[in-house]
Each structure stands twice: as structure tokens, then as C-alpha cells.
Scaffold this motif. Sequence first.
Motif, PDB file in Angstrom:
ATOM      1  N   ARG A 161       0.894  -1.193   0.178  1.00  0.00           N
ATOM      2  CA  ARG A 161       0.049   0.008   0.005  1.00  0.00           C
ATOM      3  C   ARG A 161       0.762   1.316  -0.078  1.00  0.00           C
ATOM      4  N   GLY A 162       2.060   1.171   0.676  1.00  0.00           N
ATOM      5  CA  GLY A 162       2.987   2.180   0.562  1.00  0.00           C
ATOM      6  C   GLY A 162       3.412   2.463  -0.735  1.00  0.00           C
ATOM      7  N   ALA A 163       3.636   1.525  -1.611  1.00  0.00           N
ATOM      8  CA  ALA A 163       3.755   1.677  -3.104  1.00  0.00           C
ATOM      9  C   ALA A 163       2.578   1.981  -3.918  1.00  0.00           C
ATOM     10  N   ASN A 164       1.553   2.211  -3.241  1.00  0.00           N
ATOM     11  CA  ASN A 164       0.241   2.461  -3.916  1.00  0.00           C
ATOM     12  C   ASN A 164      -0.174   1.206  -4.924  1.00  0.00           C
ATOM     13  N   VAL A 165       0.028   0.032  -4.440  1.00  0.00           N
ATOM     14  CA  VAL A 165      -0.392  -1.041  -5.213  1.00  0.00           C
ATOM     15  C   VAL A 165      -1.608  -1.565  -4.542  1.00  0.00           C
ATOM     16  N   ASN A 166      -2.655  -1.865  -5.103  1.00  0.00           N
ATOM     17  CA  ASN A 166      -4.047  -2.414  -4.800  1.00  0.00           C
ATOM     18  C   ASN A 166      -3.650  -4.006  -4.672  1.00  0.00           C
ATOM     19  N   ILE A 167      -4.291  -4.577  -3.401  1.00  0.00           N
ATOM     20  CA  ILE A 167      -4.090  -5.743  -3.145  1.00  0.00           C
ATOM     21  C   ILE A 167      -5.339  -6.286  -2.458  1.00  0.00           C
ATOM     22  N   LEU A 168      -5.242  -7.686  -2.402  1.00  0.00           N
ATOM     23  CA  LEU A 168      -6.351  -8.461  -1.604  1.00  0.00           C
ATOM     24  C   LEU A 168      -5.867  -9.302  -0.674  1.00  0.00           C
ATOM     25  N   VAL A 169      -6.368  -9.547   0.530  1.00  0.00           N
ATOM     26  CA  VAL A 169      -6.208 -10.319   1.630  1.00  0.00           C
ATOM     27  C   VAL A 169      -7.022 -11.505   1.681  1.00  0.00           C
ATOM     28  N   GLN A 170      -6.472 -12.832   1.445  1.00  0.00           N
ATOM     29  CA  GLN A 170      -7.387 -13.918   1.566  1.00  0.00           C
ATOM     30  C   GLN A 170      -7.017 -14.910   2.484  1.00  0.00           C
ATOM     31  N   GLU A 171      -7.965 -15.751   3.124  1.00  0.00           N
ATOM     32  CA  GLU A 171      -7.747 -16.856   4.007  1.00  0.00           C
ATOM     33  C   GLU A 171      -6.740 -17.799   3.323  1.00  0.00           C
ATOM     34  N   PHE A 172      -5.914 -18.349   3.824  1.00  0.00           N
ATOM     35  CA  PHE A 172      -5.196 -19.518   3.527  1.00  0.00           C
ATOM     36  C   PHE A 172      -5.578 -20.736   3.702  1.00  0.00           C
ATOM     37  N   ILE A 173      -6.043 -21.468   2.592  1.00  0.00           N
ATOM     38  CA  ILE A 173      -6.684 -22.812   2.811  1.00  0.00           C
ATOM     39  C   ILE A 173      -5.602 -23.866   2.797  1.00  0.00           C
ATOM     40  N   LYS A 174      -5.325 -24.218   4.294  1.00  0.00           N
ATOM     41  CA  LYS A 174      -4.153 -25.060   4.340  1.00  0.00           C
ATOM     42  C   LYS A 174      -4.541 -26.374   4.029  1.00  0.00           C
ATOM     43  N   GLU A 175      -5.695 -26.928   4.195  1.00  0.00           N
ATOM     44  CA  GLU A 175      -6.001 -28.325   3.827  1.00  0.00           C
ATOM     45  C   GLU A 175      -5.843 -28.460   2.317  1.00  0.00           C
ATOM     46  N   ALA A 176      -5.804 -27.494   1.419  1.00  0.00           N
ATOM     47  CA  ALA A 176      -5.591 -27.773  -0.052  1.00  0.00           C
ATOM     48  C   ALA A 176      -4.225 -28.450  -0.179  1.00  0.00           C
ATOM     49  N   GLY A 177      -3.269 -28.267   0.567  1.00  0.00           N
ATOM     50  CA  GLY A 177      -1.872 -28.949   0.634  1.00  0.00           C
ATOM     51  C   GLY A 177      -1.026 -28.707  -0.375  1.00  0.00           C
ATOM     52  N   GLY A 178      -1.192 -27.225  -0.905  1.00  0.00           N
ATOM     53  CA  GLY A 178      -0.348 -26.878  -2.069  1.00  0.00           C
ATOM     54  C   GLY A 178      -0.744 -27.137  -3.566  1.00  0.00           C
ATOM     55  N   THR A 179      -1.988 -27.871  -3.764  1.00  0.00           N
ATOM     56  CA  THR A 179      -2.609 -28.099  -4.701  1.00  0.00           C
ATOM     57  C   THR A 179      -3.891 -27.380  -5.029  1.00  0.00           C
ATOM     58  N   ASP A 180      -4.274 -27.432  -6.420  1.00  0.00           N
ATOM     59  CA  ASP A 180      -5.617 -26.632  -6.803  1.00  0.00           C
ATOM     60  C   ASP A 180      -5.944 -27.628  -8.219  1.00  0.00           C
ATOM     61  N   ILE A 181      -7.257 -27.294  -8.564  1.00  0.00           N
ATOM     62  CA  ILE A 181      -7.882 -27.687  -9.821  1.00  0.00           C
ATOM     63  C   ILE A 181      -7.962 -26.674 -10.587  1.00  0.00           C
ATOM     64  N   ARG A 182      -7.607 -26.908 -11.949  1.00  0.00           N
ATOM     65  CA  ARG A 182      -7.856 -26.110 -13.015  1.00  0.00           C
ATOM     66  C   ARG A 182      -8.981 -27.039 -13.956  1.00  0.00           C
ATOM     67  N   ALA A 183     -10.126 -26.358 -14.143  1.00  0.00           N
ATOM     68  CA  ALA A 183     -11.423 -26.673 -14.908  1.00  0.00           C
ATOM     69  C   ALA A 183     -11.346 -25.900 -16.020  1.00  0.00           C
ATOM     70  N   LEU A 184     -11.327 -26.437 -17.051  1.00  0.00           N
ATOM     71  CA  LEU A 184     -11.294 -25.873 -18.625  1.00  0.00           C
ATOM     72  C   LEU A 184     -13.005 -25.859 -19.038  1.00  0.00           C
ATOM     73  N   VAL A 185     -13.290 -24.617 -19.088  1.00  0.00           N
ATOM     74  CA  VAL A 185     -14.813 -24.550 -19.333  1.00  0.00           C
ATOM     75  C   VAL A 185     -14.758 -23.956 -20.795  1.00  0.00           C
ATOM     76  N   VAL A 186     -15.695 -24.656 -21.874  1.00  0.00           N
ATOM     77  CA  VAL A 186     -15.796 -24.148 -23.148  1.00  0.00           C
ATOM     78  C   VAL A 186     -17.558 -24.344 -23.296  1.00  0.00           C
ATOM     79  N   GLY A 187     -17.905 -22.888 -23.664  1.00  0.00           N
ATOM     80  CA  GLY A 187     -19.343 -23.028 -24.065  1.00  0.00           C
ATOM     81  C   GLY A 187     -20.122 -23.551 -22.723  1.00  0.00           C
ATOM     82  N   GLY A 188     -19.924 -23.533 -21.584  1.00  0.00           N
ATOM     83  CA  GLY A 188     -20.809 -23.760 -20.449  1.00  0.00           C
ATOM     84  C   GLY A 188     -20.623 -25.119 -20.111  1.00  0.00           C
ATOM     85  N   LYS A 189     -19.576 -25.803 -20.495  1.00  0.00           N
ATOM     86  CA  LYS A 189     -19.329 -27.183 -20.170  1.00  0.00           C
ATOM     87  C   LYS A 189     -17.800 -27.206 -19.757  1.00  0.00           C
TER      88      LYS A 189
END
Length: 301
Positions: free
Chosen positions: A168-196
Motif C-alpha cells: 500500500r505504501g507503493a500505492n499497489v492495490n491488493i487483496l487479502v485472503q484466508e489461507f486454505i491449508k487443507e488444499a496442501g499446495g494443490t489446486d484444480i484447473r477446470a477448463l470451461v468451453v461453452g458452458g461445459k
Amino acid sequence: MKIAMLARNPNLYSHKRLKEAAEERGHELDILNTTRCTVHIASHRPEVYYNGEPCVGYDAVIPRIGASITNYGLSILRQFEMRGCWPLNESVAIGRSRDKLRSMQILAKYGIGLPLTAYANDPKQAEEIIKAVKGPPVVIKLLEGTQGIGVVLAETMSSAKSVIEAFRGANVNILVQEFIKEAGGTDIRALVVGGKVVAAMKRTGAADDFRSNLHRGGSAQLIKITPEERSTAVRAAKHMGLNVCGVDMLRSNHGPVIMEVNSSPGLEGIENATGKDIAGMIVDYVAKNAKDGKTKTKGKG
């Protein structure tokens, strides 16, 4: 069909695959360097020029606009829309997705699962917003960062406050979010094309990194997602107004939560992980849906 693709680097895997898939299907696809496009504004005559020549005759445009030129790229895409050229993703929808705060607000409005998120302008409110997301630890991210850039995990109150105050001192906008510890450093990428959801992969971060982005050394593998995760991805794409997108989710103790909706998802990782012809699916969707003047917003809004 004649298709224009707005992209600066024709040698990227995703861009080469889309061009290859289009040509295999008998279409013509031109890759136009977005920064070499210009807008000529005159009443009732919206024009786009590329290297000094008018861009005419295109049935559809596939926007692959880099994050560093979002505003310029959207101005070019709006001009195509105002000419009646059908876009794979509309400028308004891409603009929503590139603004993390706006996208979170839209998803929250429709009750889609999200991590607790806080936003404030005054760095003196740092402790307040850290507590609002039940931290520390907390994840601090730039509003317009991509590929894991500008994302920091702060594990203590003092370190979180220091990072927030520095940004913020550098005038940069940020979000702060909870850390989802149980995700264990993994996530899911779902690719959506035309509503599917046409493909999904699990991404795992490098051993010393909580971020799972493939650009940062993460790995990917095929995964079978749950009906709830599939529904979450489809609803997110719908409410963001995106025909094609990558929806990034974490598996939390209270169900799937969305981290980001990416309007220009990379194809290399998910094609390699799933063995599917995603580029072909996207081109087929363009060929089926592109109609002159079918753009919902026509560059407005």
C-alpha cells in the motif's frame, strides 16, 4: 471462416495450437500482434487497422490479451465488437476477470464458493483485514497479478502487516485472503468451453512453493472432479460472462472455493495432462457460434 487472434507472441504453445486446429478444420486464422493494432474513431465508422492496413473480413476474433496490456487490448477488442465481429470472450467479461476484486464481488453475489477475502485502502487497517479472513496465515495478492506473480503467503501477523503496508505504501492495490491449508499446495484447473467443463487437471506446487502455477515449476496430472466442483466451474464462467475460461479452485473443508477465473487459459499443461484436443474444441465452438453482430454488449458497458 476467417478468424483473427489478438496475441503478441505467435510462438506460444497455446497460440500455435489454436492456429493449427483452425487450419486443420479448413479455417483461416491470422495472429495479430495486439500492440500493432490501432483504433480509428469516427462517427458510425469504427475501424481497426493492423500495421497500417484495415482489419476487414474477419468472422470472429479470439482475444489472447496479455495482462500487461489489458487496457489497450480491451480497447482493440471493443472496436472489433462495435464492427459486429463476434468475440470468443467479450471485452466486458475479460475486464471483469482481470480485476480480482470485481470478479470476487460478482462470484460472491451469486453464492459461489470463495475463500474469505478482504480489501482496504488504508495500510493502518492491516490488522483489521487480516483478522477478517481469520489469519494469520494469509495470502496477499495483487489485484491484477497473473501466473502467481504478486502472490505472497504471510505466516505471522507482523509479516502480514509488513507486506500489506509495503504494497500500500507503493500505492499497489491488493487483496487479502484466508489461507486454505487443507488444499496442501494443490489446486484444480477446470477448463470451461461453452458452458461445459471439457477437461480438468490437478496442479501441485514445487516443493518450496505454496503456489501451484505451472509457470512457477508446478506439475499437473489428470483428475476426476466432483459434481459440485463441475457445477462451481460452470456457474463461475456463466456469471463472469466467459465462453472459454480456466477456473482455478481449491478443495477446502467447506467445499470448492474459487481462486481465479482466467479468461486466457494456457493450453499446454491441460492438453498434456488430459490428452485432449482443447484447441480443437475451442475452434469448433467458434465455428458453431460466430455470427455477425451476435456480441451481447457490442463493446458497451
